[in-house]
Design a protein around this motif. Structure first.
Motif, PDB file in Angstrom:
ATOM      1  N   GLN A 110       4.050  -8.491   5.947  1.00 24.15           N
ATOM      2  CA  GLN A 110       4.929  -9.065   4.960  1.00 24.15           C
ATOM      3  C   GLN A 110       5.419  -8.134   3.990  1.00 24.15           C
ATOM      4  OE1 GLN A 110       6.130 -12.320   5.094  1.00 24.15           O
ATOM      5  NE2 GLN A 110       5.442 -12.090   7.078  1.00 24.15           N
ATOM      6  N   GLY A 111       4.502  -7.386   3.557  1.00 22.25           N
ATOM      7  CA  GLY A 111       4.729  -6.410   2.408  1.00 22.25           C
ATOM      8  C   GLY A 111       5.986  -5.271   3.059  1.00 22.25           C
ATOM      9  N   ARG A 112       5.266  -4.753   4.028  1.00 21.46           N
ATOM     10  CA  ARG A 112       5.953  -3.802   4.586  1.00 21.46           C
ATOM     11  C   ARG A 112       7.539  -4.016   4.996  1.00 21.46           C
ATOM     12  NH1 ARG A 112       2.535  -2.034   9.382  1.00 21.46           N
ATOM     13  NH2 ARG A 112       1.332  -4.021   8.683  1.00 21.46           N
ATOM     14  N   MET A 113       7.755  -5.360   5.587  1.00 21.51           N
ATOM     15  CA  MET A 113       9.016  -5.906   5.913  1.00 21.51           C
ATOM     16  C   MET A 113       9.921  -6.101   4.928  1.00 21.51           C
ATOM     17  SD  MET A 113       8.937  -6.480   9.438  1.00 21.51           S
ATOM     18  CE  MET A 113       9.817  -7.926   9.848  1.00 21.51           C
ATOM     19  N   PHE A 114       9.405  -6.664   3.707  1.00 20.97           N
ATOM     20  CA  PHE A 114      10.024  -6.660   2.511  1.00 20.97           C
ATOM     21  C   PHE A 114      10.296  -5.389   1.792  1.00 20.97           C
ATOM     22  CE2 PHE A 114       8.898 -11.387   2.866  1.00 20.97           C
ATOM     23  CZ  PHE A 114      10.087 -11.933   2.866  1.00 20.97           C
ATOM     24  N   GLY A 115       9.534  -4.565   1.941  1.00 22.46           N
ATOM     25  CA  GLY A 115       9.548  -3.328   1.124  1.00 22.46           C
ATOM     26  C   GLY A 115      10.557  -2.484   1.733  1.00 22.46           C
TER      27      GLY A 115
ATOM     28  N   GLY B 220      10.574   2.801  -4.122  1.00 21.23           N
ATOM     29  CA  GLY B 220       9.827   1.750  -4.604  1.00 21.23           C
ATOM     30  C   GLY B 220       9.397   0.697  -3.513  1.00 21.23           C
ATOM     31  N   GLY B 221      10.432   0.399  -2.793  1.00 15.15           N
ATOM     32  CA  GLY B 221      10.269  -0.616  -1.631  1.00 15.15           C
ATOM     33  C   GLY B 221       9.292  -0.327  -0.685  1.00 15.15           C
ATOM     34  N   PRO B 222       9.229   0.979  -0.044  1.00 20.20           N
ATOM     35  CA  PRO B 222       8.434   1.288   0.776  1.00 20.20           C
ATOM     36  C   PRO B 222       6.851   1.465   0.556  1.00 20.20           C
ATOM     37  CG  PRO B 222      10.568   2.311   1.425  1.00 20.20           C
ATOM     38  CD  PRO B 222      10.511   1.766   0.046  1.00 20.20           C
ATOM     39  N   ILE B 223       6.818   2.365  -0.740  1.00 19.17           N
ATOM     40  CA  ILE B 223       5.450   2.333  -1.343  1.00 19.17           C
ATOM     41  C   ILE B 223       4.857   1.119  -1.416  1.00 19.17           C
ATOM     42  CG2 ILE B 223       4.379   3.226  -3.219  1.00 19.17           C
ATOM     43  CD1 ILE B 223       6.359   5.623  -3.297  1.00 19.17           C
ATOM     44  N   GLY B 224       5.525   0.200  -2.171  1.00 22.73           N
ATOM     45  CA  GLY B 224       5.210  -1.065  -2.622  1.00 22.73           C
ATOM     46  C   GLY B 224       4.550  -1.843  -1.174  1.00 22.73           C
TER      47      GLY B 224
END
Length: 419
Positions: free
Chosen positions: A136-141, A278-282
Protein backbone atom coordinates in the motif's frame (compact mmCIF):
# COMPACT_ATOMS: atom_id res chain seq x y z
CA UNK A 1 3.80 -18.98 -12.82
CA UNK A 2 2.68 -17.62 -16.20
CA UNK A 3 -0.71 -16.73 -14.73
CA UNK A 4 0.97 -14.81 -11.89
CA UNK A 5 3.15 -12.88 -14.35
CA UNK A 6 0.10 -12.04 -16.47
CA UNK A 7 -1.85 -10.83 -13.44
CA UNK A 8 1.12 -8.75 -12.29
CA UNK A 9 1.49 -7.19 -15.74
CA UNK A 10 -2.21 -6.31 -15.84
CA UNK A 11 -1.92 -4.76 -12.38
CA UNK A 12 0.89 -2.42 -13.39
CA UNK A 13 -0.72 -1.58 -16.74
CA UNK A 14 -3.86 -0.54 -14.87
CA UNK A 15 -1.74 1.37 -12.37
CA UNK A 16 0.11 3.20 -15.16
CA UNK A 17 -3.17 4.16 -16.79
CA UNK A 18 -4.47 5.59 -13.51
CA UNK A 19 -1.18 7.44 -12.98
CA UNK A 20 -1.38 9.12 -16.40
CA UNK A 21 -4.94 10.20 -15.68
CA UNK A 22 -4.05 11.49 -12.22
CA UNK A 23 -1.24 13.61 -13.69
CA UNK A 24 -3.53 15.32 -16.22
CA UNK A 25 -7.03 15.42 -14.71
CA UNK A 26 -6.45 18.70 -12.82
CA UNK A 27 -4.51 20.66 -15.46
CA UNK A 28 -7.52 22.58 -16.83
CA UNK A 29 -8.94 23.27 -13.37
CA UNK A 30 -5.51 24.65 -12.40
CA UNK A 31 -4.99 26.57 -15.64
CA UNK A 32 -4.03 29.61 -13.56
CA UNK A 33 -0.83 27.89 -12.38
CA UNK A 34 0.88 28.42 -15.74
CA UNK A 35 -1.42 30.86 -17.54
CA UNK A 36 -2.78 33.30 -14.95
CA UNK A 37 -1.77 36.47 -16.80
CA UNK A 38 -2.77 35.14 -20.28
CA UNK A 39 -6.19 34.22 -18.84
CA UNK A 40 -6.62 37.83 -17.79
CA UNK A 41 -5.29 39.27 -21.02
CA UNK A 42 -6.93 37.03 -23.61
CA UNK A 43 -10.02 35.74 -21.80
CA UNK A 44 -10.83 39.09 -20.19
CA UNK A 45 -10.88 37.74 -16.62
CA UNK A 46 -10.20 39.77 -13.49
CA UNK A 47 -8.49 38.59 -10.29
CA UNK A 48 -11.90 38.45 -8.61
CA UNK A 49 -13.46 36.41 -11.42
CA UNK A 50 -10.66 33.84 -11.44
CA UNK A 51 -10.71 33.61 -7.64
CA UNK A 52 -14.49 33.24 -7.58
CA UNK A 53 -14.38 30.45 -10.17
CA UNK A 54 -11.79 28.54 -8.12
CA UNK A 55 -13.79 29.00 -4.91
CA UNK A 56 -17.06 27.87 -6.51
CA UNK A 57 -15.30 24.86 -8.03
CA UNK A 58 -13.88 24.04 -4.59
CA UNK A 59 -17.39 24.10 -3.13
CA UNK A 60 -18.62 21.79 -5.88
CA UNK A 61 -15.67 19.47 -5.18
CA UNK A 62 -16.65 19.23 -1.51
CA UNK A 63 -20.19 18.12 -2.35
CA UNK A 64 -18.78 15.94 -5.13
CA UNK A 65 -16.75 13.94 -2.61
CA UNK A 66 -19.94 13.41 -0.62
CA UNK A 67 -21.80 12.12 -3.68
CA UNK A 68 -18.89 9.86 -4.59
CA UNK A 69 -19.37 7.92 -1.32
CA UNK A 70 -22.28 6.26 -3.14
CA UNK A 71 -21.17 6.51 -6.78
CA UNK A 72 -17.67 5.04 -6.48
CA UNK A 73 -18.92 1.61 -5.39
CA UNK A 74 -22.03 1.78 -7.59
CA UNK A 75 -20.42 2.46 -10.98
CA UNK A 76 -17.53 0.39 -12.33
CA UNK A 77 -14.13 2.01 -12.77
CA UNK A 78 -14.22 0.91 -16.42
CA UNK A 79 -17.04 3.44 -16.87
CA UNK A 80 -16.15 6.04 -14.24
CA UNK A 81 -12.48 6.62 -15.15
CA UNK A 82 -12.96 7.06 -18.94
CA UNK A 83 -16.11 9.13 -18.38
CA UNK A 84 -14.23 11.52 -16.09
CA UNK A 85 -11.27 11.91 -18.45
CA UNK A 86 -13.44 12.36 -21.56
CA UNK A 87 -15.60 14.83 -19.61
CA UNK A 88 -12.46 16.87 -18.86
CA UNK A 89 -11.59 16.75 -22.57
CA UNK A 90 -15.00 18.09 -23.62
CA UNK A 91 -14.85 20.83 -20.98
CA UNK A 92 -11.43 21.86 -22.30
CA UNK A 93 -12.70 22.09 -25.86
CA UNK A 94 -15.55 24.29 -24.61
CA UNK A 95 -13.15 26.42 -22.56
CA UNK A 96 -10.94 26.99 -25.63
CA UNK A 97 -13.77 29.02 -27.20
CA UNK A 98 -13.10 31.73 -24.56
CA UNK A 99 -16.75 31.79 -23.43
CA UNK A 100 -18.60 34.40 -21.37
CA UNK A 101 -17.90 34.49 -17.64
CA UNK A 102 -21.16 32.69 -16.78
CA UNK A 103 -20.21 29.81 -19.05
CA UNK A 104 -16.63 29.92 -17.69
CA UNK A 105 -18.04 29.38 -14.18
CA UNK A 106 -20.18 26.48 -15.40
CA UNK A 107 -17.18 24.84 -17.07
CA UNK A 108 -15.13 25.12 -13.86
CA UNK A 109 -17.95 23.46 -11.92
CA UNK A 110 -18.08 20.63 -14.48
CA UNK A 111 -14.29 20.24 -14.26
CA UNK A 112 -14.62 19.85 -10.47
CA UNK A 113 -17.34 17.21 -10.89
CA UNK A 114 -15.27 15.19 -13.36
CA UNK A 115 -12.04 15.40 -11.36
CA UNK A 116 -13.20 15.18 -7.74
CA UNK A 117 -16.54 13.37 -7.86
CA UNK A 118 -15.86 10.90 -10.68
CA UNK A 119 -12.11 10.39 -10.99
CA UNK A 120 -10.20 10.92 -7.75
CA UNK A 121 -12.05 8.62 -5.30
CA UNK A 122 -12.35 5.94 -8.00
CA UNK A 123 -8.62 6.16 -8.66
CA UNK A 124 -7.84 5.83 -4.93
CA UNK A 125 -10.16 2.86 -4.64
CA UNK A 126 -8.57 1.12 -7.61
CA UNK A 127 -5.02 1.72 -6.37
CA UNK A 128 -5.89 0.22 -2.99
CA UNK A 129 -7.45 -2.86 -4.59
CA UNK A 130 -4.51 -3.33 -6.97
CA UNK A 131 -2.01 -3.83 -4.13
CA UNK A 132 -1.95 -6.11 -1.11
CA UNK A 133 -1.37 -4.91 2.45
CA UNK A 134 2.42 -4.99 2.09
CA UNK A 135 2.32 -2.82 -1.06
CA UNK A 136 0.00 0.00 0.00
CA UNK A 137 2.68 2.53 0.93
CA UNK A 138 4.70 1.96 -2.23
CA UNK A 139 1.64 1.99 -4.50
CA UNK A 140 0.41 5.33 -3.17
CA UNK A 141 3.95 6.74 -2.99
CA UNK A 142 4.73 5.84 -6.60
CA UNK A 143 1.35 7.23 -7.66
CA UNK A 144 2.10 10.59 -6.04
CA UNK A 145 5.59 10.79 -7.56
CA UNK A 146 4.46 9.58 -10.97
CA UNK A 147 1.58 11.99 -11.27
CA UNK A 148 3.93 14.81 -10.25
CA UNK A 149 6.26 13.85 -13.11
CA UNK A 150 3.40 13.62 -15.63
CA UNK A 151 1.99 16.90 -14.31
CA UNK A 152 5.36 18.60 -14.92
CA UNK A 153 5.83 17.17 -18.42
CA UNK A 154 2.31 18.14 -19.52
CA UNK A 155 2.66 21.64 -18.04
CA UNK A 156 5.92 22.28 -19.87
CA UNK A 157 4.37 20.87 -23.05
CA UNK A 158 1.52 23.38 -22.85
CA UNK A 159 3.93 26.24 -22.11
CA UNK A 160 6.03 25.26 -25.13
CA UNK A 161 2.98 25.30 -27.38
CA UNK A 162 1.95 28.71 -26.01
CA UNK A 163 5.43 30.12 -26.64
CA UNK A 164 5.74 28.53 -30.10
CA UNK A 165 2.42 30.10 -31.14
CA UNK A 166 3.68 33.56 -30.18
CA UNK A 167 2.39 33.80 -26.57
CA UNK A 168 -0.88 35.25 -27.86
CA UNK A 169 -4.58 34.38 -27.75
CA UNK A 170 -4.14 31.63 -30.35
CA UNK A 171 -1.31 30.19 -28.26
CA UNK A 172 -3.48 30.09 -25.14
CA UNK A 173 -6.27 28.43 -27.10
CA UNK A 174 -3.90 25.73 -28.40
CA UNK A 175 -2.44 25.20 -24.90
CA UNK A 176 -5.97 24.67 -23.53
CA UNK A 177 -6.74 22.23 -26.36
CA UNK A 178 -3.53 20.37 -25.52
CA UNK A 179 -4.64 20.15 -21.88
CA UNK A 180 -7.96 18.79 -23.18
CA UNK A 181 -6.55 16.31 -25.70
CA UNK A 182 -4.17 14.52 -23.33
CA UNK A 183 -6.82 13.32 -20.82
CA UNK A 184 -9.16 12.57 -23.74
CA UNK A 185 -6.63 10.15 -25.26
CA UNK A 186 -5.89 8.61 -21.85
CA UNK A 187 -9.64 8.19 -21.28
CA UNK A 188 -10.01 6.17 -24.49
CA UNK A 189 -6.99 4.05 -23.59
CA UNK A 190 -8.36 3.51 -20.05
CA UNK A 191 -11.64 2.14 -21.39
CA UNK A 192 -9.82 -0.66 -23.19
CA UNK A 193 -7.22 -1.39 -20.50
CA UNK A 194 -9.24 -1.31 -17.28
CA UNK A 195 -11.26 -4.34 -16.23
CA UNK A 196 -14.85 -3.86 -14.99
CA UNK A 197 -15.48 -4.13 -11.26
CA UNK A 198 -16.67 -7.46 -9.96
CA UNK A 199 -20.17 -6.94 -8.63
CA UNK A 200 -20.93 -8.86 -5.40
CA UNK A 201 -23.82 -11.27 -5.70
CA UNK A 202 -24.54 -10.87 -1.99
CA UNK A 203 -23.97 -8.28 0.75
CA UNK A 204 -21.73 -8.71 3.82
CA UNK A 205 -24.43 -10.83 5.54
CA UNK A 206 -24.63 -13.17 2.53
CA UNK A 207 -28.05 -11.86 1.43
CA UNK A 208 -28.78 -11.44 -2.30
CA UNK A 209 -29.03 -7.73 -3.16
CA UNK A 210 -29.11 -5.50 -6.21
CA UNK A 211 -26.09 -3.39 -7.20
CA UNK A 212 -27.95 -0.26 -6.08
CA UNK A 213 -28.81 -1.72 -2.68
CA UNK A 214 -25.26 -3.00 -2.23
CA UNK A 215 -23.91 0.50 -2.88
CA UNK A 216 -26.27 2.10 -0.34
CA UNK A 217 -25.44 -0.54 2.26
CA UNK A 218 -21.77 0.20 1.57
CA UNK A 219 -22.37 3.90 2.27
CA UNK A 220 -24.07 3.13 5.60
CA UNK A 221 -21.36 0.63 6.51
CA UNK A 222 -18.63 3.19 5.78
CA UNK A 223 -20.35 5.90 7.84
CA UNK A 224 -20.57 3.52 10.81
CA UNK A 225 -16.98 2.33 10.49
CA UNK A 226 -14.85 3.89 13.24
CA UNK A 227 -11.61 3.00 11.47
CA UNK A 228 -12.51 4.99 8.35
CA UNK A 229 -13.23 8.05 10.51
CA UNK A 230 -9.89 7.67 12.29
CA UNK A 231 -7.87 7.41 9.07
CA UNK A 232 -9.86 10.28 7.53
CA UNK A 233 -9.11 12.55 10.50
CA UNK A 234 -5.43 11.63 10.24
CA UNK A 235 -5.51 12.74 6.59
CA UNK A 236 -7.17 15.96 7.81
CA UNK A 237 -4.20 16.66 10.11
CA UNK A 238 -1.67 16.08 7.32
CA UNK A 239 -3.57 18.32 4.92
CA UNK A 240 -3.90 21.13 7.48
CA UNK A 241 -0.08 21.15 7.77
CA UNK A 242 0.26 20.86 3.99
CA UNK A 243 -1.85 24.01 3.44
CA UNK A 244 0.72 25.98 5.40
CA UNK A 245 3.52 25.08 2.98
CA UNK A 246 2.03 27.65 0.57
CA UNK A 247 3.29 30.44 2.83
CA UNK A 248 6.94 29.40 2.78
CA UNK A 249 7.45 31.36 -0.47
CA UNK A 250 6.10 34.72 0.79
CA UNK A 251 7.93 34.08 4.08
CA UNK A 252 11.28 33.72 2.27
CA UNK A 253 10.51 36.75 0.10
CA UNK A 254 9.56 39.03 3.00
CA UNK A 255 11.86 37.85 5.78
CA UNK A 256 14.87 36.62 3.82
CA UNK A 257 14.49 38.90 0.77
CA UNK A 258 14.60 35.87 -1.54
CA UNK A 259 15.83 37.09 -4.94
CA UNK A 260 13.22 37.10 -7.71
CA UNK A 261 15.36 34.73 -9.77
CA UNK A 262 15.12 32.12 -7.00
CA UNK A 263 11.37 32.44 -6.40
CA UNK A 264 10.46 30.51 -9.56
CA UNK A 265 13.10 27.84 -8.94
CA UNK A 266 11.97 27.40 -5.34
CA UNK A 267 8.33 27.15 -6.45
CA UNK A 268 9.12 24.40 -8.99
CA UNK A 269 11.14 22.42 -6.44
CA UNK A 270 8.50 22.92 -3.76
CA UNK A 271 5.55 22.00 -6.01
CA UNK A 272 6.97 19.25 -8.22
CA UNK A 273 10.41 18.16 -6.99
CA UNK A 274 9.35 17.38 -3.42
CA UNK A 275 6.28 15.48 -4.64
CA UNK A 276 8.45 13.24 -6.83
CA UNK A 277 11.02 12.80 -4.05
CA UNK A 278 8.77 12.41 -1.02
CA UNK A 279 6.31 9.91 -2.56
CA UNK A 280 8.65 6.96 -3.24
CA UNK A 281 10.70 7.56 -0.09
CA UNK A 282 7.60 7.65 2.12
CA UNK A 283 6.18 4.55 0.44
CA UNK A 284 9.42 2.58 0.73
CA UNK A 285 10.04 3.42 4.39
CA UNK A 286 6.44 2.72 5.43
CA UNK A 287 6.39 -0.66 3.64
CA UNK A 288 9.96 -1.95 3.93
CA UNK A 289 11.39 -0.30 7.06
CA UNK A 290 8.52 0.41 9.47
CA UNK A 291 6.05 -2.05 7.90
CA UNK A 292 3.23 0.34 8.76
CA UNK A 293 1.98 3.49 7.06
CA UNK A 294 0.44 4.69 10.32
CA UNK A 295 3.72 4.22 12.18
CA UNK A 296 5.49 6.19 9.43
CA UNK A 297 2.94 9.02 9.76
CA UNK A 298 3.46 9.14 13.54
CA UNK A 299 7.24 9.35 13.23
CA UNK A 300 7.12 12.09 10.60
CA UNK A 301 4.40 14.01 12.50
CA UNK A 302 6.77 14.14 15.49
CA UNK A 303 9.70 15.35 13.37
CA UNK A 304 7.57 17.98 11.60
CA UNK A 305 6.07 19.24 14.88
CA UNK A 306 9.53 19.70 16.44
CA UNK A 307 10.99 21.20 13.23
CA UNK A 308 8.18 23.76 12.88
CA UNK A 309 8.32 24.75 16.54
CA UNK A 310 12.09 25.25 16.36
CA UNK A 311 11.90 27.02 13.00
CA UNK A 312 9.30 29.47 14.32
CA UNK A 313 11.75 30.85 16.90
CA UNK A 314 15.02 30.78 14.98
CA UNK A 315 16.85 34.14 14.60
CA UNK A 316 15.78 34.58 10.99
CA UNK A 317 17.16 38.08 10.79
CA UNK A 318 20.72 36.79 11.09
CA UNK A 319 20.33 33.61 9.03
CA UNK A 320 21.27 33.25 5.37
CA UNK A 321 18.69 32.66 2.63
CA UNK A 322 20.25 29.30 1.71
CA UNK A 323 19.71 28.03 5.26
CA UNK A 324 16.14 29.32 5.24
CA UNK A 325 15.43 27.59 1.91
CA UNK A 326 17.03 24.36 3.10
CA UNK A 327 14.96 24.32 6.29
CA UNK A 328 11.64 25.02 4.53
CA UNK A 329 12.31 22.53 1.74
CA UNK A 330 13.20 19.85 4.29
CA UNK A 331 9.90 20.38 6.12
CA UNK A 332 8.10 20.37 2.77
CA UNK A 333 9.72 17.07 1.77
CA UNK A 334 8.58 15.48 5.05
CA UNK A 335 5.00 16.69 4.58
CA UNK A 336 4.93 15.49 0.96
CA UNK A 337 6.11 12.05 2.09
CA UNK A 338 3.10 11.90 4.44
CA UNK A 339 0.71 13.23 1.82
CA UNK A 340 1.80 10.53 -0.61
CA UNK A 341 0.78 7.63 1.65
CA UNK A 342 -1.93 9.01 3.94
CA UNK A 343 -4.61 6.81 2.32
CA UNK A 344 -2.51 3.63 2.76
CA UNK A 345 -3.69 3.00 6.39
CA UNK A 346 -7.16 2.10 5.04
CA UNK A 347 -5.76 -1.40 4.46
CA UNK A 348 -3.91 -1.42 7.76
CA UNK A 349 -7.10 -0.87 9.78
CA UNK A 350 -8.84 -3.62 7.80
CA UNK A 351 -11.45 -1.54 6.01
CA UNK A 352 -13.53 -4.14 4.08
CA UNK A 353 -12.46 -4.15 0.43
CA UNK A 354 -16.06 -4.21 -0.82
CA UNK A 355 -16.63 -0.70 0.60
CA UNK A 356 -13.26 0.69 -0.53
CA UNK A 357 -14.91 3.26 -2.80
CA UNK A 358 -17.06 4.67 0.00
CA UNK A 359 -14.06 4.64 2.37
CA UNK A 360 -11.81 6.55 -0.05
CA UNK A 361 -14.58 9.06 -0.77
CA UNK A 362 -15.09 9.68 2.94
CA UNK A 363 -11.35 10.04 3.38
CA UNK A 364 -11.25 12.57 0.55
CA UNK A 365 -14.20 14.58 1.87
CA UNK A 366 -12.97 14.78 5.47
CA UNK A 367 -9.25 14.76 4.74
CA UNK A 368 -9.26 17.55 2.17
CA UNK A 369 -11.62 19.79 4.20
CA UNK A 370 -8.76 22.02 5.46
CA UNK A 371 -8.37 23.25 1.90
CA UNK A 372 -11.78 24.92 2.27
CA UNK A 373 -10.83 27.10 5.25
CA UNK A 374 -7.18 26.82 6.35
CA UNK A 375 -5.87 29.07 3.58
CA UNK A 376 -8.29 31.76 4.74
CA UNK A 377 -7.19 31.29 8.37
CA UNK A 378 -3.48 31.39 7.58
CA UNK A 379 -3.93 34.33 5.20
CA UNK A 380 -6.04 36.24 7.73
CA UNK A 381 -3.35 35.81 10.40
CA UNK A 382 -0.68 37.17 8.06
CA UNK A 383 -2.86 40.17 7.15
CA UNK A 384 -3.55 41.01 10.82
CA UNK A 385 0.01 40.33 11.98
CA UNK A 386 2.38 41.45 9.22
CA UNK A 387 5.98 40.33 9.14
CA UNK A 388 7.80 37.65 11.07
CA UNK A 389 5.32 37.62 13.96
CA UNK A 390 2.47 36.45 11.73
CA UNK A 391 4.57 33.72 10.12
CA UNK A 392 5.60 32.46 13.57
CA UNK A 393 1.93 32.06 14.50
CA UNK A 394 1.24 30.19 11.23
CA UNK A 395 4.18 27.83 11.79
CA UNK A 396 3.07 27.16 15.37
CA UNK A 397 -0.49 26.37 14.23
CA UNK A 398 1.00 23.92 11.71
CA UNK A 399 3.01 22.40 14.56
CA UNK A 400 -0.17 22.01 16.66
CA UNK A 401 -1.83 20.05 13.83
CA UNK A 402 1.29 17.88 13.63
CA UNK A 403 1.04 17.20 17.39
CA UNK A 404 -2.64 16.29 17.01
CA UNK A 405 -1.65 13.99 14.14
CA UNK A 406 0.94 12.34 16.38
CA UNK A 407 -1.65 11.68 19.08
CA UNK A 408 -4.20 10.37 16.57
CA UNK A 409 -1.63 8.11 14.86
CA UNK A 410 -0.65 6.71 18.25
CA UNK A 411 -4.30 5.99 19.04
CA UNK A 412 -4.78 4.25 15.67
CA UNK A 413 -1.72 2.08 16.30
CA UNK A 414 -3.05 1.05 19.70
CA UNK A 415 -6.40 0.34 18.07
CA UNK A 416 -4.68 -1.86 15.45
CA UNK A 417 -2.75 -3.78 18.12
CA UNK A 418 -6.01 -4.54 19.93
CA UNK A 419 -7.25 -6.15 16.70
Amino acid sequence: MAAIKTANSKKWISFGTLLLGAGTIYKLGNLKDAFYVPMQEFMGLSHTQIGTAISVAGLISTFGFLASIYLTDRISKKIMIPMALLGICLCGIWLSTFPSYGVFLLIYCLLAICADMLYWPTMLKTVRLLGNEEEQGRMFGIMEAGRGLVDTIVAFGALSIFAAMGSNAAGLRMAILFYAAVPGVIGIIAYFLLDPDKKPAANQEGRQVSANQAAWEGVLSALKNKNIWLVSMNIFMVYAVYCGLTYFIPFLEEVYALPAALVGAYGIINQYGLKMLGGPIGGFISDKVLHSATRFLRVVFIIVAVALAVFAFLPHGSMGVVLGMTFTLSIGALVFSMRAIFFAPMDEVRVPREITGAAMSMGSFIGYLPGAFMYAIYGGILDKMPGLQGYRVVFLIMAVFAVLGTLLSSYILRHIRKG
